[in-house]
Every structure is written in structure tokens, then in C-alpha cells.
Write an enzyme that holds these catalytic residues in place. Structure first.
Site, short mmCIF file in Angstrom:
data_model
loop_
_atom_site.label_atom_id
_atom_site.label_comp_id
_atom_site.label_asym_id
_atom_site.label_seq_id
_atom_site.Cartn_x
_atom_site.Cartn_y
_atom_site.Cartn_z
CE LYS A 27 21.30 39.38 -18.40
NZ LYS A 27 20.98 40.62 -19.07
N GLY A 28 21.97 36.50 -12.68
CA GLY A 28 20.87 35.74 -12.14
C GLY A 28 21.18 34.28 -11.87
CD GLU A 31 19.52 35.21 -8.76
OE1 GLU A 31 19.95 34.38 -9.59
OE2 GLU A 31 20.01 36.33 -8.62
#
Length: 65
Positions: A27-28, A31
Site C-alpha cells: 500500500k502506498g 507516492e
């Protein structure tokens, strides 16, 4: 002028439980590299046109005002 190589090394860590919505539980991811992209494009537009755009999305209409 600061460049990407001037940034200190970063350490990526995962916290919490794996994300069940993805196959590998990540997740993530991604970014970190995108954080400054809009600002860099805005600076490039300002450098090329002399107009400072301060709201996203950048459009041709904003340059013509």
C-alpha cells in the site's frame, strides 16, 4: 538550483497490516516519487510562460487569463 540528487536518502517502511486489496499486500507504493511532480510542472510552466499557476489541474485557459 536544487536537483533530485540533493535530496537525502529516504527509507521506505511498511507499517500496519498488509493491504488485502492488492495481490502482494503493498500500500502506498509510488507516492514518494510523485510528491513534487505538480510543483515541478508548475515551475516549468512559469519558467516557459511567465505565468504562475496556483491551482490544479493546469489548463490552457489559466494561461490565457
Amino acid at each position: 538550483m536544487p536537483v533530485n540528487a540533493d535530496n537525502p536518502d529516504t527509507e521506505d517502511i511498511f507499517c500496519g497490516a498488509p493491504d488485502r486489496a492488492t495481490e502482494i499486500g503493498t500500500k502506498g507504493v509510488g507516492e514518494i516519487g510523485l510528491v513534487g511532480m505538480a510543483a515541478a510542472i508548475g515551475d516549468a510552466v512559469h519558467h516557459a510562460t511567465g505565468r504562475r499557476l496556483r491551482s490544479l489541474p493546469f489548463t490552457i485557459d489559466q494561461l490565457l487569463l
